[in-house]
Design an enzyme around this catalytic site. Structure first.
Site, PDB file in Angstrom:
ATOM      1  N   ALA A   1      64.642   5.351 -72.000  1.00 36.95           N
ATOM      2  CA  ALA A   1      64.698   4.114 -71.216  1.00 36.95           C
ATOM      3  C   ALA A   1      64.069   4.273 -69.834  1.00 36.95           C
ATOM      4  O   ALA A   1      63.905   3.287 -69.118  1.00 36.95           O
ATOM      5  CB  ALA A   1      66.147   3.661 -71.067  1.00 36.95           C
TER       6      ALA A   1
ATOM      7  N   TRP B   1      75.466   6.621 -71.899  1.00 36.73           N
ATOM      8  CA  TRP B   1      75.356   5.212 -71.475  1.00 36.73           C
ATOM      9  C   TRP B   1      76.475   4.433 -72.180  1.00 36.73           C
ATOM     10  O   TRP B   1      76.649   4.584 -73.405  1.00 36.73           O
ATOM     11  CB  TRP B   1      73.972   4.704 -71.902  1.00 36.73           C
TER      12      TRP B   1
ATOM     13  N   LYS C   1      62.563  -0.649 -67.208  1.00 36.87           N
ATOM     14  CA  LYS C   1      62.584  -0.015 -65.889  1.00 36.87           C
ATOM     15  C   LYS C   1      61.195   0.378 -65.424  1.00 36.87           C
ATOM     16  O   LYS C   1      60.823   0.086 -64.298  1.00 36.87           O
ATOM     17  CB  LYS C   1      63.478   1.234 -65.928  1.00 36.87           C
TER      18      LYS C   1
ATOM     19  N   ASP D   1      66.751   8.208 -76.985  1.00 33.12           N
ATOM     20  CA  ASP D   1      66.759   6.989 -76.185  1.00 33.12           C
ATOM     21  C   ASP D   1      65.879   7.263 -74.966  1.00 33.12           C
ATOM     22  O   ASP D   1      66.190   8.137 -74.158  1.00 33.12           O
ATOM     23  CB  ASP D   1      68.201   6.661 -75.759  1.00 33.12           C
TER      24      ASP D   1
HETATM   25  C1  LMR Z   1      72.439   0.644 -66.834  1.00 30.42           C
HETATM   26  O1  LMR Z   1      72.881   1.609 -67.464  1.00 30.42           O
HETATM   27  O2  LMR Z   1      72.955   0.232 -65.793  1.00 30.42           O
HETATM   28  C2  LMR Z   1      71.196  -0.041 -67.328  1.00 30.42           C
HETATM   29  O3  LMR Z   1      70.683   0.641 -68.428  1.00 30.42           O
HETATM   30  C3  LMR Z   1      71.405  -1.488 -67.582  1.00 30.42           C
HETATM   31  C4  LMR Z   1      72.148  -1.749 -68.843  1.00 30.42           C
HETATM   32  O4  LMR Z   1      71.654  -2.511 -69.676  1.00 30.42           O
HETATM   33  O5  LMR Z   1      73.231  -1.211 -69.018  1.00 30.42           O
END
Ligand code: LMR
Length: 394
Positions: free
Chosen positions: A210, A127, A243, A208
């Site tokens: 999410a 990410w 989410k 993590d």
């Molecule tokens: C993403 O990766 O698009 C989501 O997790 C939103 C973000 O906060 O980056």
């Protein structure tokens, strides 16, 4: 003073969102930010969330402070959801934090205190916010091999070569499920091997989480983190309700530290509280309170679970439809891996030039590394998307 600085770069996910919003073409497709969208392109408020919010409106009697560690019942309910009953509760320390990112932030600060200038290993790719967050926390981010762009699969042997060589001063950041950005995840057997490796090397695991429930259901999505929690003495985990409860802007998350024993958990709890107080003092309550109400009410909980299952089933279905549409039009099997991926994202593995062409010629927006948010696909636009992908890749 500001003249002494340069303009800082915008995060690439939010930069893309701004470009998409400014595009006036009517048939544009947003596969950028990881936000669930329904068939009409809306990000709905989940049914159980709306009902819980009404209860808050009717029953809340004060807006006084909740406390540095946030909503305790919320944190305990999320601990049950995430860890089930696999570890003794006295080993679990938690603080509520502003979203998954806020939780990561608190935990990185604890790591920094315990491992001054320590190395933290993140998947290549990860990410986009992981790397800068580690840097800002004063840790040294490094990548471990993760994704093979040609096959769309995890490079597991290469990943393990790096993990097996780490030591007790290293931290390893792993995605609990629904890997962002690739969509390629570890199998249960691979999680077992990672757990054994961490046990041997003593490297510290940081998960993590999410997207719990967005992949193959809560139990399957939790396999890896539970394996680690039950095998290893210590670990950290950042949970996001953005989410799976659709609470993006409410910023509801939990920072967990699992200690060897009660004493370890108490130290971790005091460190987290100390960091929270010195950074944002205390977390916002609204999102956490919504989740608390839902998880404590059997009817609302079932309603939430059903809607979450509907959302993940829809994403799976869209994956299959996109693969079929590409195959029907081109005999191309190159994108079959999309159905093996799980969660909100997949990395297509196409070049930056091809991504630019999709944006310029077809108003299709995805991150430069070719990450697509599957939930952004609308069934009516699958044909357009498939044709465009074939056109730019042939
Ligand atoms: C993403 O990766 O698009 C989501 O997790 C939103 C973000 O906060 O980056």
């Amino acid at each position: 003073m500001f003249d002494e600085l340069e303009k800082a770069p915008l995060d690439k996910i939010f930069k893309l969102l701004a470009q998409f919003r400014a595009d006036e073409r009517e048939d544009k497709i947003d596969l950028g930010i990881g936000v669930y969208k329904d068939e009409n392109g809306n990000t709905p408020i989940m049914r159980a969330v709306k009902k819980a919010e009404r209860q808050i409106l009717d029953n809340e009697t004060t807006k006084s402070y909740v406390g540095v560690a946030g909503n305790r019942e919320f944190c305990d309910l999320i601990a049950d959801l995430v860890f089930a009953n696999i570890i003794d509760k006295s080993r679990i320390a938690s603080v509520q934090a502003p979203g998954g990112t806020g939780s990561i932030w608190v935990l990185l600060q604890v790591i920094k205190r315990a491992r001054k200038k320590g190395k933290i290993w993140i998947s290549d790719p990860s990410w986009p916010n992981h790397y800068p967050m580690c840097e800002l926390a004063g840790l040294e981010p490094n990548y471990y091999p993760y994704f093979d762009k040609d096959s769309g699969k995890v490079k597991f042997a290469e990943m393990m070569k790096v993990l097996d060589r780490l030591g007790p001063k290293d931290t390893v950041l792993l995605h609990g499920c629904c890997h962002n950005p690739t969509g390629a995840n570890l199998t249960n057997e691979q999680w077992d091997i990672v757990a054994d490796s961490l046990k041997k090397t003593g490297a510290f695991p940081f998960i993590d989480l999410a997207y719990l429930g967005f992949g193959d259901g809560i139990e399957q999505d939790a396999y890896g983190l539970r394996k680690l929690a039950s095998t290893l003495d210590e670990m950290m985990l950042a949970f996001s309700a953005s989410k799976n409860f659709g609470l993006y802007r409410e910023r509801a998350g939990v920072a967990f530290a699992i200690g060897k024993d009660k004493n370890g958990a108490e130290i971790a709890f005091s460190q987290m509280g100390n960091i929270v107080r010195a950074s944002y003092s205390q977390p916002p309550d609204h999102g956490a309170e919504i989740v608390r109400i839902i998880l404590q009410d059997e009817k609302l909980r079932n309603e939430w679970q059903n809607e979450l299952d509907e959302m993940s089933a829809r994403i799976k279905n869209l994956r299959q439809k996109l693969v079929n549409a590409i195959k029907e039009r081109s005999n191309l099997e190159d994108f079959n891996f999309l159905t093996e991926h799980s969660g909100m994202f997949s990395l297509l593995g196409i070049s930056k030039e091809q991504v630019d062409k999709l944006k310029k010629d077809h108003a299709i927006y995805m991150l430069d590394d070719s990450r697509i948010s599957i939930a952004g696909i609308n069934e009516n636009k699958i044909d357009k998307l498939a044709k465009a992908i074939i056109e730019v890749t042939q």
